[in-house]
Structures are given as structure tokens and as C-alpha cells.
Design a protein around this motif. Structure first.
Motif, PDB file in Angstrom:
ATOM      1  N   SER A   1     -33.939   8.394  45.122  1.00 47.00           N
ATOM      2  CA  SER A   1     -34.536   7.057  45.201  1.00 47.00           C
ATOM      3  C   SER A   1     -35.143   6.817  46.580  1.00 47.00           C
ATOM      4  O   SER A   1     -34.730   7.423  47.572  1.00 47.00           O
ATOM      5  N   ILE A   2     -36.149   5.938  46.630  1.00 45.82           N
ATOM      6  CA  ILE A   2     -36.811   5.611  47.909  1.00 45.82           C
ATOM      7  C   ILE A   2     -36.302   4.263  48.391  1.00 45.82           C
ATOM      8  O   ILE A   2     -36.202   3.316  47.601  1.00 45.82           O
ATOM      9  N   LEU A   3     -35.942   4.215  49.650  1.00 43.37           N
ATOM     10  CA  LEU A   3     -35.448   2.949  50.192  1.00 43.37           C
ATOM     11  C   LEU A   3     -36.592   2.226  50.875  1.00 43.37           C
ATOM     12  O   LEU A   3     -37.133   2.681  51.874  1.00 43.37           O
ATOM     13  N   ASN A   4     -37.009   1.093  50.305  1.00 41.18           N
ATOM     14  CA  ASN A   4     -38.037   0.281  50.939  1.00 41.18           C
ATOM     15  C   ASN A   4     -37.375  -0.866  51.681  1.00 41.18           C
ATOM     16  O   ASN A   4     -36.591  -1.603  51.087  1.00 41.18           O
ATOM     17  N   VAL A   5     -37.670  -1.015  52.962  1.00 36.08           N
ATOM     18  CA  VAL A   5     -37.082  -2.137  53.697  1.00 36.08           C
ATOM     19  C   VAL A   5     -37.984  -3.350  53.484  1.00 36.08           C
ATOM     20  O   VAL A   5     -39.187  -3.282  53.697  1.00 36.08           O
ATOM     21  N   THR A   6     -37.404  -4.440  53.014  1.00 36.20           N
ATOM     22  CA  THR A   6     -38.186  -5.653  52.796  1.00 36.20           C
ATOM     23  C   THR A   6     -38.212  -6.448  54.095  1.00 36.20           C
ATOM     24  O   THR A   6     -37.164  -6.711  54.688  1.00 36.20           O
ATOM     25  N   ARG A   7     -39.401  -6.811  54.532  1.00 32.83           N
ATOM     26  CA  ARG A   7     -39.477  -7.585  55.779  1.00 32.83           C
ATOM     27  C   ARG A   7     -39.240  -9.057  55.477  1.00 32.83           C
ATOM     28  O   ARG A   7     -39.729  -9.586  54.487  1.00 32.83           O
ATOM     29  N   ARG A   8     -38.482  -9.687  56.374  1.00 31.57           N
ATOM     30  CA  ARG A   8     -38.123 -11.090  56.135  1.00 31.57           C
ATOM     31  C   ARG A   8     -38.549 -11.955  57.316  1.00 31.57           C
ATOM     32  O   ARG A   8     -38.729 -11.465  58.430  1.00 31.57           O
ATOM     33  N   CYS A   9     -38.689 -13.263  57.040  1.00 30.12           N
ATOM     34  CA  CYS A   9     -39.077 -14.191  58.113  1.00 30.12           C
ATOM     35  C   CYS A   9     -37.976 -14.221  59.165  1.00 30.12           C
ATOM     36  O   CYS A   9     -36.789 -14.378  58.830  1.00 30.12           O
ATOM     37  N   HIS A  10     -38.366 -14.072  60.408  1.00 27.41           N
ATOM     38  CA  HIS A  10     -37.423 -14.025  61.525  1.00 27.41           C
ATOM     39  C   HIS A  10     -36.663 -15.348  61.668  1.00 27.41           C
ATOM     40  O   HIS A  10     -35.562 -15.389  62.200  1.00 27.41           O
ATOM     41  N   ASP A  11     -37.251 -16.430  61.163  1.00 21.62           N
ATOM     42  CA  ASP A  11     -36.637 -17.748  61.335  1.00 21.62           C
ATOM     43  C   ASP A  11     -35.791 -18.137  60.119  1.00 21.62           C
ATOM     44  O   ASP A  11     -34.586 -18.320  60.228  1.00 21.62           O
ATOM     45  N   CYS A  12     -36.420 -18.185  58.909  1.00 25.29           N
ATOM     46  CA  CYS A  12     -35.671 -18.682  57.739  1.00 25.29           C
ATOM     47  C   CYS A  12     -35.056 -17.554  56.908  1.00 25.29           C
ATOM     48  O   CYS A  12     -34.233 -17.809  56.025  1.00 25.29           O
ATOM     49  N   GLY A  13     -35.455 -16.322  57.158  1.00 24.95           N
ATOM     50  CA  GLY A  13     -34.831 -15.184  56.466  1.00 24.95           C
ATOM     51  C   GLY A  13     -35.389 -14.896  55.082  1.00 24.95           C
ATOM     52  O   GLY A  13     -34.987 -13.920  54.445  1.00 24.95           O
TER      53      GLY A  13
ATOM     54  N   GLN B   1     -44.039 -12.496  51.789  1.00 26.97           N
ATOM     55  CA  GLN B   1     -44.959 -12.087  50.729  1.00 26.97           C
ATOM     56  C   GLN B   1     -46.362 -12.586  51.086  1.00 26.97           C
ATOM     57  O   GLN B   1     -46.530 -13.563  51.820  1.00 26.97           O
ATOM     58  N   THR B   2     -47.367 -11.870  50.578  1.00 25.59           N
ATOM     59  CA  THR B   2     -48.752 -12.231  50.920  1.00 25.59           C
ATOM     60  C   THR B   2     -49.528 -12.674  49.677  1.00 25.59           C
ATOM     61  O   THR B   2     -50.738 -12.799  49.709  1.00 25.59           O
ATOM     62  N   ASP B   3     -48.791 -12.903  48.573  1.00 32.57           N
ATOM     63  CA  ASP B   3     -49.489 -13.173  47.308  1.00 32.57           C
ATOM     64  C   ASP B   3     -49.798 -14.652  47.077  1.00 32.57           C
ATOM     65  O   ASP B   3     -50.904 -14.999  46.673  1.00 32.57           O
ATOM     66  N   ASP B   4     -48.827 -15.506  47.323  1.00 28.15           N
ATOM     67  CA  ASP B   4     -49.004 -16.904  46.938  1.00 28.15           C
ATOM     68  C   ASP B   4     -48.647 -17.844  48.088  1.00 28.15           C
ATOM     69  O   ASP B   4     -47.472 -18.030  48.420  1.00 28.15           O
ATOM     70  N   PRO B   5     -49.657 -18.513  48.697  1.00 31.98           N
ATOM     71  CA  PRO B   5     -49.384 -19.411  49.828  1.00 31.98           C
ATOM     72  C   PRO B   5     -48.464 -20.569  49.464  1.00 31.98           C
ATOM     73  O   PRO B   5     -47.863 -21.177  50.354  1.00 31.98           O
ATOM     74  N   LYS B   6     -48.350 -20.850  48.158  1.00 34.58           N
ATOM     75  CA  LYS B   6     -47.517 -22.015  47.784  1.00 34.58           C
ATOM     76  C   LYS B   6     -46.035 -21.639  47.681  1.00 34.58           C
ATOM     77  O   LYS B   6     -45.167 -22.498  47.673  1.00 34.58           O
TER      78      LYS B   6
ATOM     79  N   TYR C   1     -51.644 -11.082  59.719  1.00 37.26           N
ATOM     80  CA  TYR C   1     -50.514 -10.950  60.655  1.00 37.26           C
ATOM     81  C   TYR C   1     -49.658  -9.751  60.277  1.00 37.26           C
ATOM     82  O   TYR C   1     -49.126  -9.050  61.134  1.00 37.26           O
ATOM     83  N   LEU C   2     -49.541  -9.533  58.972  1.00 35.04           N
ATOM     84  CA  LEU C   2     -48.739  -8.409  58.505  1.00 35.04           C
ATOM     85  C   LEU C   2     -49.420  -7.092  58.871  1.00 35.04           C
ATOM     86  O   LEU C   2     -48.779  -6.156  59.349  1.00 35.04           O
ATOM     87  N   GLU C   3     -50.754  -7.070  58.704  1.00 38.03           N
ATOM     88  CA  GLU C   3     -51.507  -5.840  59.010  1.00 38.03           C
ATOM     89  C   GLU C   3     -51.407  -5.486  60.491  1.00 38.03           C
ATOM     90  O   GLU C   3     -51.260  -4.332  60.861  1.00 38.03           O
ATOM     91  N   GLN C   4     -51.485  -6.540  61.338  1.00 41.52           N
ATOM     92  CA  GLN C   4     -51.534  -6.266  62.778  1.00 41.52           C
ATOM     93  C   GLN C   4     -50.178  -5.906  63.365  1.00 41.52           C
ATOM     94  O   GLN C   4     -50.095  -5.330  64.430  1.00 41.52           O
ATOM     95  N   SER C   5     -49.124  -6.330  62.687  1.00 42.33           N
ATOM     96  CA  SER C   5     -47.814  -6.194  63.322  1.00 42.33           C
ATOM     97  C   SER C   5     -47.306  -4.770  63.191  1.00 42.33           C
ATOM     98  O   SER C   5     -47.472  -4.124  62.158  1.00 42.33           O
TER      99      SER C   5
END
Ligand SMILES: Nc1nc2c(ncn2[C@@H]2O[C@H](COP(=O)(O)OP(=O)(O)OP(=O)(O)O)[C@@H](O)[C@H]2O)c(=O)[nH]1
Ligand SMILES: [Mg+2]
Length: 387
Positions: free
Chosen positions: A2-14, A18-23, A32-36
């Protein structure tokens, strides 16, 4: 396997980002995700919006060594010569410094008069400077303020006489923010100086109890003038620019007012360094006092488009700080204007704009750590001076 994908989380609220739905929670703009890099702390847009509002302008940093010197000045009832740069000094006060000097006699040298238009009277400027000192809890009047334009030829013998008559035999400490003109003043003082003592005429010494080198000039057999290293410009625009950029931006000639108007849904940018918006209030005429190299540009704000941050992202401004390239590198201040008459909103070290107070709310975006100030007008708006 299996492949382990690390999910990135907001540093503040945890919340997972996600980049799909602004709502939905955890939304982050894809750029921001691309540049980081992998190890950058990321914030979702909602948390980022919250944390970029900052209501506490920074104060200049003062070192332990400077405070040691000031403690001596206080203990010996010294006379303080406080040199400020008239172009920008409004946020340069440190409460820590002022605690030491509040009960000492202070003479203010408001230097670089040449950078301000001749049309504003000296009397008004002296009162303005004294007012700013009073705001910083140093009780001075216009009589305690002298205006200078120092250069390698200027004669300061009249100021030397004022100091001689007011210091009452005590030491003199020349203090003030970096780059305000302290050395220029001391050099001018030395041109008319003869040593009245048996001490060395001028000595650069490591000030007792500190590691800083200080110029010491004997004033009589037992008292001296000390030139203190300047207070840091960490809360000025200088603090987010390289030395080269700062030199290129700093005004070389008398400031000229650039007239503009601002309405709701409009933004005015000062190079790629500062953006202002009118959040509340009627269309307002403003006079911008910024160095010539700082370009003043107005944009309309349409929908969610922000030409300022887009311009920073695309590198389309002449002056951009490496420390202020993205929205999260900026502090946002809302200035609610309750006073009437001529008002200024300034950005320490960069310039200011003046207007007639009429219950406006201005939103100011400035690089993080740079102080903004609001005050009565240094140069009264034309509308008022005609009356
Ligand atoms: N336009 C203008 N420039 C000035 C004036 N006085 C000083 N300067 C310039 O301002 C810069 C700083 O002057 P200094 O005398 O070195 O300032 P300082 O307060 O000793 O600075 P630090 O040693 O860093 O604390 C120099 O480039 C000076 O040439 C003035 O009256 N007008
Ligand atoms: Mg100096």
C-alpha cells in the motif's frame, strides 16, 4: 504494497486541506499549495483571512545596551538631544526608551526639513512634532523642537548654544532612530567645537557596561556628549527591504503631493508595498506624500479579483519586498476615522496620505511588522488651508 499518502492539514484549525470547493472547510487557493514546499506550514483560506488582521502596530526594538546607556542618562539628569527624521518618525517611539527620558529635559532636532514642502510653515511643523512627542507621553511644546536640514556644511552653532544653556553642566545624550541624522548633527557640532577640557577631544569608546561603541566628546572638565547608536527601524518599511531597495526608495528630494480620489470598490497601491481601500464613507480626495520612486496606482475592485495581490504574484510592480509577496505576508489594519479636519494615515518609512476626516474607514494592507499610524495632518489638506 500500500502507498501512504500524507494528507496536508491547516496549521491553525487542523482541517484537511482541499482545493476543490471554496465553500467547504479546509479550502486553500491552489496557488498557495503549488508554491509551498513539503515542509511549509499551510493555512486554509478561512484561517488565513482571520490571522492576517492584526491590530497591534509594532514598536521599534531597543537593545539592552541602549537601555543601559539611557539608565545612566536618567541617573545623571542628562540633557537629551532627540534627533528624528521629519519624513517619517511617527511610529518610531519606544515606551521603554520614554520611561527613562520622560523626566529629563529634551530638545528635539526634527531633521530633514528639506524633504518636506516649503509651503508648510515651520511653526506648524514644530507644533506637529511636539504633538507626536506628547502622543508618545513626552511632554514637549513647539519651543522644544528645532527644525534642521543637516549637511556637511551647515552651521549648528545656534543649536550648540541652546544645548550649552539648557544642559546646566550635565551630560548630553544624542539619541533617536537610525538614519535620522545623529552623526550628521554631531559632525556639524564638531566643526564649531574647541575642547574645553584636558580629556581627549573626541573618543570612540566602548560605553561602560555595554558592548556598543559610542562617540564621547568632552563638554567641560567633567561632562560629555555621547552619541548613541540609533534605534532599530524594524517596524519601518526599511525592515522588510534590502539595503539596496531601501536606498532606492528613500526620498532624495522634497516630497510632492500626488492627488487622488478613492471611493468604495477602489484600491490604491503604493508600488507593490502597500494597498489602501475605502471600506466605509463617501468618495474622498487624498494627497499622497511618498517618494518619487514609489508609484501610486488606482485599481477598481471587481468581484473577487485583487489586482494588488495578482500583481505581486506576477511580479508586475517595481518595488516588491521578498518578505511581502503574498497576501499572508501582509497585516491588515482598519482605520476608523472619527476626527474631523486634516488627517494623515502613514506607513512608517514609506510615506503618508492626507485627507479631510469624514467618518471614513480605510483598510490598509502593509507588510507584516511595518507600523502604520494615524494622526492630525503634517501638511494640512489644500481644501482646509483655503478656508
Ligand atoms: N535630505 C537630508 N538627508 C539627511 C539630512 N541629515 C542627514 N541626512 C542623510 O541621512 C542619512 C543618515 O544620516 P546619519 O547622520 O548617518 O544618521 P544617524 O542617525 O547617525 O544614523 P545611525 O548611525 O544609523 O543611527 C545620511 O545618508 C545623511 O546624508 C538632512 O537634513 N536632509
Ligand atoms: Mg550615526
Amino acid at each position: 504494497m500500500s502507498i501512504l499518502n500524507v494528507t496536508r492539514r491547516c496549521h491553525d484549525c487542523g482541517v484537511p486541506l482541499q482545493t476543490d470547493d471554496p465553500k467547504l472547510p479546509g479550502y486553500i487557493s491552489p496557488r498557495y499549495l503549488e508554491q509551498s514546499g513539503e515542509h511549509f506550514a499551510l493555512f486554509c483560506d478561512a484561517c488565513f483571512e482571520k490571522q492576517r488582521f492584526n491590530y497591534a502596530p509594532n514598536e521599534p526594538e531597543v537593545t539592552k545596551d541602549q537601555l543601559t546607556m539611557l539608565a545612566d542618562a536618567q541617573a545623571s539628569d542628562a540633557f537629551i538631544v532627540y534627533v528624528v527624521d521629519l519624513f517619517s518618525f511617527e511610529s518610531s517611539f519606544s515606551p521603554e526608551v520614554n520611561k527613562y527620558i520622560e523626566n529629563l529635559p529634551v530638545l528635539v532636532i526634527a531633521n530633514k526639513r528639506d524633504l518636506l514642502p516649503k509651503s508648510v510653515s515651520d511653526a506648524k511643523l514644530r507644533e506637529y512634532v511636539a504633538h507626536r512627542f506628547r502622543c508618545a507621553r513626552l511632554s514637549l511644546t513647539a519651543e522644544d523642537v528645532l527644525l534642521t536640514s543637516l549637511s556637511s556644511t551647515v552651521d549648528v552653532s545656534d543649536i550648540a548654544e541652546v544645548i550649552a544653556s539648557k544642559r546646566k553642566g550635565h551630560d548630553v545624550y544624542v539619541i533617536g532612530p537610525s538614519q535620522s541624522g545623529k552623526s550628521q548633527f554631531v559632525n556639524a557640532f564638531l566643526r564649531g567645537y574647541t575642547n574645553p577640557s584636558a580629556h581627549n577631544a573626541v573618543q570612540s569608546l566602548t560605553y561602560p557596561g555595554t558592548t556598543i561603541r559610542v562617540l564621547q566628546i568632552p563638554l567641560d572638565a567633567s561632562s560629555f556628549l555621547y552619541e548613541m547608536p540609533g534605534f532599530a527601524l524594524n517596524n519601518s518599511i526599511c525592515g522588510v527591504l534590502t539595503t539596496q531597495q531601501w536606498r532606492a526608495i528613500y526620498p532624495q528630494e522634497t516630497l510632492k503631493s500626488v492627488p487622488q480620489t478613492i471611493s468604495k470598490k477602489e484600491a490604491i497601491c503604493f508600488s507593490g508595498l502597500v494597498k489602501i481601500e475605502l471600506v466605509e464613507g463617501e468618495k474622498t480626495s487624498i494627497s499622497c506624500y511618498f517618494p518619487k520612486s514609489v508609484k501610486v496606482k488606482k485599481f477598481r475592485l471587481i468581484g473577487k479579483k485583487d489586482p494588488f495581490f495578482d500583481g505581486l504574484y506576477k511580479g508586475s510592480f517595481k518595488h516588491i519586498s521578498d518578505r511581502a509577496k503574498e497576501a499572508h505576508d501582509f497585516d491588515v489594519f482598519d482605520v476608523v476615522v472619527t476626527e474631523e479636519g486634516g488627517r494623515d494615515i502613514g506607513i512608517e518609512g514609506l510615506g503618508w496620505f492626507s485627507f479631510v476626516g469624514n467618518k471614513q474607514t480605510f483598510r490598509i494592507y502593509a507588510p507584516k511588522g511595518v507600523s502604520i499610524y494615524t494622526t492630525r495632518s503634517k501638511i494640512p489638506p489644500k481644501e482646509l488651508s483655503k478656508k
